[in-house]
Scaffold this active site. Structure first.
Site, short mmCIF file in Angstrom:
data_model
loop_
_atom_site.label_atom_id
_atom_site.label_comp_id
_atom_site.label_asym_id
_atom_site.label_seq_id
_atom_site.Cartn_x
_atom_site.Cartn_y
_atom_site.Cartn_z
N ARG A 288 70.79 13.24 49.32
CA ARG A 288 71.72 13.62 50.37
C ARG A 288 71.16 13.32 51.75
NH1 ARG A 288 72.08 19.57 48.21
NH2 ARG A 288 69.96 19.19 48.82
N SER B 195 74.10 23.29 45.91
CA SER B 195 74.43 24.47 45.10
C SER B 195 74.00 25.76 45.78
CB SER B 195 73.77 24.37 43.72
OG SER B 195 74.31 23.33 42.98
N HIS C 272 77.49 16.67 42.60
CA HIS C 272 76.91 16.32 41.30
C HIS C 272 77.89 15.43 40.52
CE1 HIS C 272 74.63 20.34 41.61
NE2 HIS C 272 73.72 19.39 41.70
N LYS D 229 63.41 29.69 39.51
CA LYS D 229 64.50 29.61 40.48
C LYS D 229 65.45 30.79 40.38
CE LYS D 229 64.96 24.78 41.77
NZ LYS D 229 65.90 23.67 41.90
#
Length: 166
Positions: A95, A133, A17, A41
Site C-alpha cells: 500500500r 484491517s 485484500h 496479534k
C-alpha cells in the site's frame, strides 16, 4: 501448474485484500490464501471465522476467473507454508513505502531460507491503498461506516462482533 501463496491474517478480509486476490488469480492456476494463525496479534475473529469470510468473499471470484482458490490456515514459517502447498511464488500486497521496507527485509530472509520461492509484489489499487484491517476494526469499534472497505457480509460480522446495531 503455477501456484502462488497469498499470506496474511485477514482479520478481517477487506476490499483491498480482495483486489490483490483477484489480480493474483490472473497470474496463476491455483492461489492459496494462507491464513496466519498469529496468537501474538490477538485477532478479533477466530481462525474459523476468518477462513469462512475468505471463502465467502472468494466464492464469486472462483466462478468468474479460471483459477482455483484454496484457503489454508498456517502457523509455521511462511517459506515452509509455501513449500507445504507447492507454491513457487509468494504474493504480497503493497500500500505504501512503509510496507515495502518491511516486505523487502522479509524477501531477503525468505530467499536465504529457500531461494526457489519468488516473491511478487502487487501494488494496491489506488482506491484501496488506505485500507488496513486494523483501521477498519477501529472505525467499526467507534461506530463508523465500514461499507466502503469490506463486503456486506464482513460488515455484518464486524457489527455483530462489536455489538453495534446495523
Amino acid at each position: 501448474m503455477r501456484v502462488a501463496l497469498y499470506p496474511g491474517t485477514f482479520d478481517p478480509i477487506t476490499l483491498g485484500h480482495a483486489d490483490i486476490i483477484r489480480r493474483a488469480c490472473l497470474m496463476v492456476d491455483r492461489l492459496v490464501i494462507g491464513v496466519a494463525i498469529n496468537r501474538d496479534k490477538g485477532p478479533l475473529f477466530s481462525l474459523e471465522e476468518r477462513v469462512t469470510m475468505i471463502k465467502t468473499d472468494c466464492a464469486k471470484l472462483t466462478e468468474q476467473l479460471d483459477t482455483e482458490i484454496v484457503v489454508h490456515p498456517f502457523e509455521n514459517l511462511l517459506i515452509d507454508c509455501a513449500q507445504d502447498v507447492g507454491a513457487q511464488t509468494i504474493v504480497r500486497g503493497l500500500r505504501a513505502v512503509a510496507d515495502f521496507e518491511y516486505e523487502y527485509q522479509m524477501v531477503g530472509m525468505n530467499r536465504m531460507l529457500n531461494e526457489d520461492v519468488e516473491t511478487v509484489f502487487l501494488m494496491a489499487d489506488a482506491k484501496y491503498q488506505p485500507i488496513a484491517s486494523k483501521l477498519v476494526k477501529e472505525i467499526a469499534r467507534l461506530g463508523g461506516d465500514v461499507s466502503k472497505f469490506v463486503t456486506p457480509e464482513v460488515r455484518r460480522a464486524l457489527l455483530e462482533r462489536l455489538q453495534h446495531p446495523s
